[in-house]
Scaffold this active site. Structure first.
Site, PDB file in Angstrom:
ATOM      1  N   ASN A 133       0.868  -1.177   0.000  1.00 44.87           N
ATOM      2  CA  ASN A 133       0.000   0.000   0.000  1.00 44.87           C
ATOM      3  C   ASN A 133       0.907   1.230   0.000  1.00 44.87           C
ATOM      4  O   ASN A 133       1.533   1.540   1.011  1.00 44.87           O
ATOM      5  CB  ASN A 133      -0.875  -0.052   1.266  1.00 44.87           C
ATOM      6  CG  ASN A 133      -1.713   1.195   1.439  1.00 44.87           C
ATOM      7  OD1 ASN A 133      -1.783   2.041   0.541  1.00 44.87           O
ATOM      8  ND2 ASN A 133      -2.345   1.317   2.592  1.00 44.87           N
TER       9      ASN A 133
ATOM     10  N   GLY B 295       2.765   1.740  10.901  1.00 43.45           N
ATOM     11  CA  GLY B 295       3.683   2.870  10.765  1.00 43.45           C
ATOM     12  C   GLY B 295       4.388   3.233  12.063  1.00 43.45           C
ATOM     13  O   GLY B 295       5.010   4.284  12.169  1.00 43.45           O
TER      14      GLY B 295
ATOM     15  N   GLU C  77      -5.053  -5.594  10.596  1.00 41.68           N
ATOM     16  CA  GLU C  77      -4.020  -4.595  10.836  1.00 41.68           C
ATOM     17  C   GLU C  77      -4.262  -3.906  12.177  1.00 41.68           C
ATOM     18  O   GLU C  77      -5.038  -2.945  12.253  1.00 41.68           O
ATOM     19  CB  GLU C  77      -4.027  -3.548   9.726  1.00 41.68           C
ATOM     20  CG  GLU C  77      -3.781  -4.113   8.345  1.00 41.68           C
ATOM     21  CD  GLU C  77      -3.252  -3.043   7.407  1.00 41.68           C
ATOM     22  OE1 GLU C  77      -2.126  -3.193   6.928  1.00 41.68           O
ATOM     23  OE2 GLU C  77      -3.956  -2.044   7.180  1.00 41.68           O
TER      24      GLU C  77
ATOM     25  N   GLU D 132      -6.533   4.177   8.190  1.00 41.00           N
ATOM     26  CA  GLU D 132      -6.391   5.625   7.929  1.00 41.00           C
ATOM     27  C   GLU D 132      -7.671   6.181   7.297  1.00 41.00           C
ATOM     28  O   GLU D 132      -8.055   7.319   7.558  1.00 41.00           O
ATOM     29  CB  GLU D 132      -5.162   5.866   7.028  1.00 41.00           C
ATOM     30  CG  GLU D 132      -3.866   5.661   7.809  1.00 41.00           C
ATOM     31  CD  GLU D 132      -2.699   5.147   6.996  1.00 41.00           C
ATOM     32  OE1 GLU D 132      -2.715   5.259   5.749  1.00 41.00           O
ATOM     33  OE2 GLU D 132      -1.754   4.611   7.615  1.00 41.00           O
TER      34      GLU D 132
ATOM     35  N   LYS E 238       0.099   4.253  -0.202  1.00 40.73           N
ATOM     36  CA  LYS E 238      -0.530   5.419   0.447  1.00 40.73           C
ATOM     37  C   LYS E 238      -0.315   6.674  -0.415  1.00 40.73           C
ATOM     38  O   LYS E 238      -0.260   6.561  -1.632  1.00 40.73           O
ATOM     39  CB  LYS E 238      -0.014   5.570   1.883  1.00 40.73           C
ATOM     40  CG  LYS E 238      -0.122   4.248   2.669  1.00 40.73           C
ATOM     41  CD  LYS E 238       0.122   4.379   4.138  1.00 40.73           C
ATOM     42  CE  LYS E 238      -0.030   3.008   4.804  1.00 40.73           C
ATOM     43  NZ  LYS E 238       0.164   3.023   6.243  1.00 40.73           N
TER      44      LYS E 238
ATOM     45  N   HIS F 227      -9.160   0.611   5.231  1.00 40.90           N
ATOM     46  CA  HIS F 227      -7.874   0.843   5.881  1.00 40.90           C
ATOM     47  C   HIS F 227      -8.089   1.751   7.105  1.00 40.90           C
ATOM     48  O   HIS F 227      -8.913   2.663   7.063  1.00 40.90           O
ATOM     49  CB  HIS F 227      -6.885   1.478   4.898  1.00 40.90           C
ATOM     50  CG  HIS F 227      -5.491   1.490   5.449  1.00 40.90           C
ATOM     51  ND1 HIS F 227      -5.072   2.454   6.336  1.00 40.90           N
ATOM     52  CD2 HIS F 227      -4.445   0.645   5.278  1.00 40.90           C
ATOM     53  CE1 HIS F 227      -3.815   2.196   6.680  1.00 40.90           C
ATOM     54  NE2 HIS F 227      -3.408   1.110   6.052  1.00 40.90           N
TER      55      HIS F 227
ATOM     56  N   SER G 167       3.833  -2.678  10.244  1.00 36.25           N
ATOM     57  CA  SER G 167       5.293  -2.694  10.396  1.00 36.25           C
ATOM     58  C   SER G 167       5.951  -4.017  10.014  1.00 36.25           C
ATOM     59  O   SER G 167       6.925  -4.440  10.630  1.00 36.25           O
ATOM     60  CB  SER G 167       5.695  -2.292  11.819  1.00 36.25           C
ATOM     61  OG  SER G 167       5.230  -0.984  12.115  1.00 36.25           O
TER      62      SER G 167
HETATM   63  P1  PGA Z   1       3.183  -0.135   7.721  1.00 33.26           P
HETATM   64  O1  PGA Z   1       1.707   0.095   7.127  1.00 33.26           O
HETATM   65  O2  PGA Z   1       3.724  -1.367   7.077  1.00 33.26           O
HETATM   66  O3  PGA Z   1       3.950   1.105   7.337  1.00 33.26           O
HETATM   67  O4  PGA Z   1       3.031  -0.284   9.192  1.00 33.26           O
HETATM   68  C1  PGA Z   1       0.839  -0.991   6.972  1.00 33.26           C
HETATM   69  C2  PGA Z   1      -0.451  -0.513   6.381  1.00 33.26           C
HETATM   70  O5  PGA Z   1      -0.862   0.627   6.634  1.00 33.26           O
HETATM   71  O6  PGA Z   1      -1.108  -1.270   5.635  1.00 33.26           O
END
Ligand code: PGA
Length: 252
Positions: A9, A175, A169, A99, A11, A97, A215
């Site tokens: 992803n 992140g 997740e 976010e 983003k 997601h 992560s």
């Molecule tokens: P990350 O993000 O690997 O940077 O933790 C995962 C995600 O948002 O799908």
């Protein structure tokens, strides 16, 4: 069909040139591998989707969208429909997601509509969900996950599940550099698969790919992916570097 999946992803990162360059590099490295029942997916921003689809065509790398609107068309300024995604050769879309849930107010009811809209257009859905840190601290994580799934995808008929990929997740791991331990991931993934067994039966449950996200990086991927109910990962940060991303693919 259940397969191993490494999905990146991107983003809101990478302009056109950077998106094309990154997918090109990923394609070149993936071409050297023998992929056994393993899918590699990248999800660039909307504006770069067409171009990345064009670059990646005839390669093993699939291209997904990061979001879509639930309606087919209409007066929804700034939005993009499933039909439009399908029209440029997109086959999968990430929905739910954390976010999108946190910053854009997407709730379970809206996400269920988006899931329906995507499936109507024969798009595969990569459905994301996961608990916040407070939920885990208060031992409420299983309830939260169960309710996100029940409200977001458990209204579907069994036949629709062939187009559903789940991505667990935990929000506290996205992140942050903090990852669920392999045991925490397996425990939750087994719980999720059991929920599917309870509602749809073992045949459906055993065919669903359940990804872990939060992560994931080259240093921890093998340990996480080797769990029996973890079928791969949805990757943020480590998906922006071709070497790191492809090394996750190699960890199967
Ligand atoms: P990350 O993000 O690997 O940077 O933790 C995962 C995600 O948002 O799908």
């Amino acid at each position: 069909m259940r397969s191993n999946i490494v999905a990146g992803n991107w983003k809101m990162n990478n302009d056109l040139a950077a998106s094309n360059a990154l997918v090109h590099e990923i394609m070149n490295q993936v071409a050297e591998l023998t992929l056994e029942n393993t899918r590699v997916i990248v999800a660039p921003t909307f504006v770069n989707l067409s171009s990345v689809v064009e670059v990646a065509k005839e390669s093993a790398v699939e291209v997904a969208a990061q979001n879509m609107h639930q309606a087919a068309s209409g007066a929804f300024t700034g939005e993009i429909s499933g039909e439009m995604l399908k029209g440029i050769g997109i086959e999968s879309v990430i929905l739910g997601h954390s976010e999108r849930r946190a910053y854009f107010g997407e709730d379970d009811a809206l996400l269920a509509e988006k899931v329906n809209g995507a499936l109507k257009n024969n798009l595969e859905v990569i459905f994301c969900f996961g608990e916040e840190l407070e939920d885990r601290k208060s031992d409420n994580h299983f309830n939260v996950v169960e309710s996100q799934l029940k409200n977001g995808v458990f209204h579907l008929e069994a036949a629709a599940w062939k187009n559903i990929v789940l991505a667990y997740e935990p929000v506290w791991a996205i992140g942050t550099g903090e990852t669920a331990s392999p045991e925490q991931a397996q425990e939750m993934h087994a719980f999720i698969r059991n929920l599917i067994v309870d509602t749809y039966g073992a045949e459906v449950a055993n065919e669903v790919s359940i990804l872990y996200g939060g992560s994931v990086k080259p240093a921890n991927a093998t340990e996480i992916f080797s769990n029996p109910d973890v079928d791969g990962g949805l990757i943020g940060g480590a998906a922006l570097n071709a070497d790191d991303f492809v090394s996750l693919v190699k960890s199967f």
